[in-house]
Each structure stands twice: as C-alpha cells, then as structure tokens.
Write a protein that holds these residues in place. Structure first.
Motif, PDB file in Angstrom:
ATOM      1  N   ASN A  15      72.893 -22.175  28.953  1.00  0.00           N
ATOM      2  CA  ASN A  15      74.158 -22.655  29.497  1.00  0.00           C
ATOM      3  C   ASN A  15      74.668 -21.731  30.603  1.00  0.00           C
ATOM      4  N   LEU A  16      74.538 -20.428  30.385  1.00  0.00           N
ATOM      5  CA  LEU A  16      75.005 -19.467  31.378  1.00  0.00           C
ATOM      6  C   LEU A  16      74.216 -19.592  32.675  1.00  0.00           C
ATOM      7  N   LEU A  17      72.908 -19.677  32.569  1.00  0.00           N
ATOM      8  CA  LEU A  17      72.071 -19.758  33.764  1.00  0.00           C
ATOM      9  C   LEU A  17      72.277 -21.077  34.505  1.00  0.00           C
ATOM     10  N   ASP A  18      72.474 -22.164  33.771  1.00  0.00           N
ATOM     11  CA  ASP A  18      72.766 -23.449  34.415  1.00  0.00           C
ATOM     12  C   ASP A  18      74.058 -23.345  35.227  1.00  0.00           C
ATOM     13  N   ALA A  19      75.088 -22.751  34.622  1.00  0.00           N
ATOM     14  CA  ALA A  19      76.364 -22.589  35.318  1.00  0.00           C
ATOM     15  C   ALA A  19      76.220 -21.652  36.514  1.00  0.00           C
ATOM     16  N   ALA A  20      75.399 -20.612  36.361  1.00  0.00           N
ATOM     17  CA  ALA A  20      75.189 -19.659  37.453  1.00  0.00           C
ATOM     18  C   ALA A  20      74.509 -20.324  38.640  1.00  0.00           C
ATOM     19  N   ARG A  21      73.539 -21.172  38.372  1.00  0.00           N
ATOM     20  CA  ARG A  21      72.872 -21.882  39.475  1.00  0.00           C
ATOM     21  C   ARG A  21      73.850 -22.805  40.192  1.00  0.00           C
ATOM     22  N   ARG A  22      74.672 -23.512  39.426  1.00  0.00           N
ATOM     23  CA  ARG A  22      75.641 -24.411  40.052  1.00  0.00           C
ATOM     24  C   ARG A  22      76.626 -23.639  40.936  1.00  0.00           C
ATOM     25  N   ALA A  23      76.963 -22.415  40.520  1.00  0.00           N
ATOM     26  CA  ALA A  23      77.952 -21.612  41.250  1.00  0.00           C
ATOM     27  C   ALA A  23      77.340 -20.783  42.369  1.00  0.00           C
ATOM     28  N   GLY A  24      76.022 -20.763  42.477  1.00  0.00           N
ATOM     29  CA  GLY A  24      75.376 -19.985  43.528  1.00  0.00           C
ATOM     30  C   GLY A  24      75.380 -18.489  43.279  1.00  0.00           C
ATOM     31  N   VAL A  25      75.379 -18.085  41.999  1.00  0.00           N
ATOM     32  CA  VAL A  25      75.305 -16.660  41.661  1.00  0.00           C
ATOM     33  C   VAL A  25      73.994 -16.095  42.207  1.00  0.00           C
ATOM     34  N   ARG A  26      74.055 -14.891  42.789  1.00  0.00           N
ATOM     35  CA  ARG A  26      72.858 -14.345  43.439  1.00  0.00           C
ATOM     36  C   ARG A  26      72.050 -13.407  42.548  1.00  0.00           C
ATOM     37  N   HIS A  27      72.664 -12.877  41.460  1.00  0.00           N
ATOM     38  CA  HIS A  27      71.994 -11.813  40.701  1.00  0.00           C
ATOM     39  C   HIS A  27      72.426 -11.886  39.240  1.00  0.00           C
ATOM     40  N   CYS A  28      71.454 -11.851  38.345  1.00  0.00           N
ATOM     41  CA  CYS A  28      71.732 -11.789  36.908  1.00  0.00           C
ATOM     42  C   CYS A  28      71.062 -10.538  36.341  1.00  0.00           C
ATOM     43  N   VAL A  29      71.855  -9.667  35.735  1.00  0.00           N
ATOM     44  CA  VAL A  29      71.351  -8.436  35.112  1.00  0.00           C
ATOM     45  C   VAL A  29      71.374  -8.644  33.602  1.00  0.00           C
ATOM     46  N   TYR A  30      70.234  -8.469  32.967  1.00  0.00           N
ATOM     47  CA  TYR A  30      70.123  -8.742  31.527  1.00  0.00           C
ATOM     48  C   TYR A  30      69.736  -7.474  30.780  1.00  0.00           C
ATOM     49  N   ILE A  31      70.427  -7.209  29.671  1.00  0.00           N
ATOM     50  CA  ILE A  31      70.086  -6.079  28.812  1.00  0.00           C
ATOM     51  C   ILE A  31      69.264  -6.577  27.636  1.00  0.00           C
ATOM     52  N   SER A  32      68.079  -6.032  27.487  1.00  0.00           N
ATOM     53  CA  SER A  32      67.180  -6.420  26.406  1.00  0.00           C
ATOM     54  C   SER A  32      66.840  -5.190  25.575  1.00  0.00           C
ATOM     55  N   ILE A  33      65.839  -5.301  24.735  1.00  0.00           N
ATOM     56  CA  ILE A  33      65.494  -4.253  23.775  1.00  0.00           C
ATOM     57  C   ILE A  33      64.028  -3.874  23.947  1.00  0.00           C
ATOM     58  N   VAL A  34      63.752  -2.598  23.919  1.00  0.00           N
ATOM     59  CA  VAL A  34      62.368  -2.129  23.965  1.00  0.00           C
ATOM     60  C   VAL A  34      61.590  -2.716  22.786  1.00  0.00           C
ATOM     61  N   GLY A  35      60.445  -3.296  23.081  1.00  0.00           N
ATOM     62  CA  GLY A  35      59.578  -3.821  22.027  1.00  0.00           C
ATOM     63  C   GLY A  35      59.715  -5.296  21.743  1.00  0.00           C
ATOM     64  N   VAL A  36      60.564  -6.016  22.498  1.00  0.00           N
ATOM     65  CA  VAL A  36      60.738  -7.446  22.200  1.00  0.00           C
ATOM     66  C   VAL A  36      59.455  -8.240  22.396  1.00  0.00           C
ATOM     67  N   ASP A  37      58.548  -7.719  23.202  1.00  0.00           N
ATOM     68  CA  ASP A  37      57.278  -8.393  23.437  1.00  0.00           C
ATOM     69  C   ASP A  37      56.187  -7.929  22.481  1.00  0.00           C
ATOM     70  N   ARG A  38      56.519  -6.990  21.592  1.00  0.00           N
ATOM     71  CA  ARG A  38      55.500  -6.447  20.689  1.00  0.00           C
ATOM     72  C   ARG A  38      55.841  -6.628  19.213  1.00  0.00           C
ATOM     73  N   VAL A  39      57.090  -6.516  18.871  1.00  0.00           N
ATOM     74  CA  VAL A  39      57.488  -6.575  17.467  1.00  0.00           C
ATOM     75  C   VAL A  39      57.862  -8.009  17.095  1.00  0.00           C
ATOM     76  N   PRO A  40      57.129  -8.657  16.165  1.00  0.00           N
ATOM     77  CA  PRO A  40      57.406 -10.045  15.801  1.00  0.00           C
ATOM     78  C   PRO A  40      58.582 -10.174  14.831  1.00  0.00           C
ATOM     79  N   PHE A  41      59.731  -9.735  15.306  1.00  0.00           N
ATOM     80  CA  PHE A  41      60.982  -9.782  14.553  1.00  0.00           C
ATOM     81  C   PHE A  41      61.819 -10.892  15.176  1.00  0.00           C
TER      82      PHE A  41
END
Length: 255
Positions: free
Chosen positions: A76-102
């Motif tokens: 929903n956020l990204l859809d709204a951002a595209r409609r509004a012409g937002v130029r940059h999205c900064v996302y905070i993630s977690i180390v290991g999200v691509d390795r730990v099957p949690f």
C-alpha cells in the motif's frame, strides 16, 4: 528543504530518525497508526495514506510488526508513493533475512524485494538486533525462577540511535541500493548477555542453555543473523544497560 515521511515515526527507531532529520532542518511527516500527525494504518491504505505521501520527496520506512501484515503495508505504501511521485524509499531491514528461515525475517526479506522492484529509487540498510529487543526478551524470561536461553546462539546488538543516525544520513542522499550492513561492536552469547541484564536488573537467576530444533535455530546457531565484518556500532550492551535500558520500564516500544 526536503520533505521526508517517516513511517513508524513514533516507535523506538522512527522517533529518533525524525528527531535527527528535523534537527538538520528537514520537513518531516510522522506516520503511525495512533500518531497525532498522520494516523494511518498502512495495512488499510486509502485516502489518508495518499494525503500523507503527497508532496513527499523521500520515505523512510521504519514501520514493522512481528504480528504480520508487513507485506500488505509495504504494498500500500509503495503504491501510494508511485502515485505521488516519491523519488526515494529508504528501508530498514535485519541482517540475515535472506538466510534465517524465521517467519518475521521472511516477511522482511519479501518487503526488501518489493522495495527493490517498486520502480522508485531505493536504499536498504540491514542492521543487527537493537539492545531493547534483548532486554524485552530477558525481562520476560526472568519472570521464571530459571532463565532459559537457546544454546549456542550468539547475538550482536546495536544501539538504535546509531542506526537512526545512519538512516537519516541515507535519507538525505541519493538512492544507493543495498548498503553495507550495520552491526553492533560485540558478538556475544545469549547466556552472557542474559547474565549482564540480570546483574543490572538486580535479579538473581540461574541461566540455563537449552538446545532447540528446527532450521531457523540451526541458522541462528550458525550466525546467519550476525554482521561480524560490519561491527561498526560503538555502544555496547552494558552501555545501554547503564543508561537505564535494563530498568523495569522499557525506553521505548517497537516501531
């Protein structure tokens, strides 16, 4: 002057990101489900979200929950951002999200991919666990006469204010893609960290390591959630505890 929207802006991380950006003279909008400025449930979207995003240059997406719904919220956020012409999205993630099957990690990894494929300029920072998460864990475990922790698991907690500083820096820069991970200064066993918490809290409890089972536990034991090569944080777990983080009242809630 840049207009920046911080989702989860009243939470542990988002609140400090907002303070840093405003101190540097940026116009910051704070979006959260119960916040006074832009009270929006990202899982619902709608006109309130569109109003929050209108005229925004950059979004810092800190809102997250382990109760589910992160992927729907990001969509929903990204859809709204595209409609509004937002130029940059900064996302905070977690180390290991691509390795730990949690489960929660899988959801965060899915949101990473959504941000990358959104068509919006993007930056993603992965960090290790914040100190307050460990304190919350140990506080709950210490309600029992014996504190049980997963055997063989280490952690690398990082000071949330340092991560906020890095996010604020990234928010005012150009989209940078996946930037270097950010880890705390020390890798320590959960047993050691639990004992440090108990000492500060004045609780006398034996700490017992318990072997668990499953793929996620195996990856945690293997250190899939650690950023040993990016131990750039300065504040230690003891620093956090001495500053009041181990008191009976937590310093802040999750974003």
């Amino acid at each position: 002057m840049t207009t920046i929207l911080v989702t989860g802006g009243t939470g542990t991380l988002g609140r400090i990101v907002t303070e840093r950006l405003r101190a540097d003279g940026h116009e910051v909008r704070v979006l959260s489900r119960r916040g006074p400025e832009y009270p929006v449930d990202l899982r619902q979207g709608g006109s309130a979200l569109d109003a929050a995003v209108a005229g925004v240059d950059t979004i810092v997406h800190c809102a997250s929950t382990q109760r589910g719904g992160d992927e729907e919220a990001a969509r929903n956020l990204l859809d709204a951002a595209r409609r509004a012409g937002v130029r940059h999205c900064v996302y905070i993630s977690i180390v290991g999200v691509d390795r730990v099957p949690f489960g929660y990690y899988r959801s965060k990894f899915a949101v990473e991919r959504m941000v990358e494929e959104s068509g919006i300029g993007w930056t993603t920072l992965r960090a290790t666990q914040f100190h307050d998460l460990l304190v919350t864990l140990f506080r709950g475990l210490a309600r029992l006469p014996v504190v049980f922790v997963p055997a063989g698991v280490r952690d690398q907690p990082v000071e949330v204010a340092e991560v906020a500083e890095r996010l604020a820096e990234l928010a005012v820069g150009a989209p940078a893609g996946r930037v270097a991970d950010m880890g705390g200064p020390e890798v320590r066993t959960l047993t050691d960290l639990a004992r440090a918490y108990l000492r500060t809290a004045g609780k006398k409890r034996p700490v017992v390591s318990v072997r668990l089972f499953g793929k996620a536990y195996r990856e945690f034991r293997a250190g899939g959630h650690l950023a040993v090569g990016q131990a750039v944080g300065k504040g230690t777990f003891e620093d956090y505890l001495r500053a009041g983080g181990g008191s009976s009242r937590p310093r802040g809630g999750a974003a």
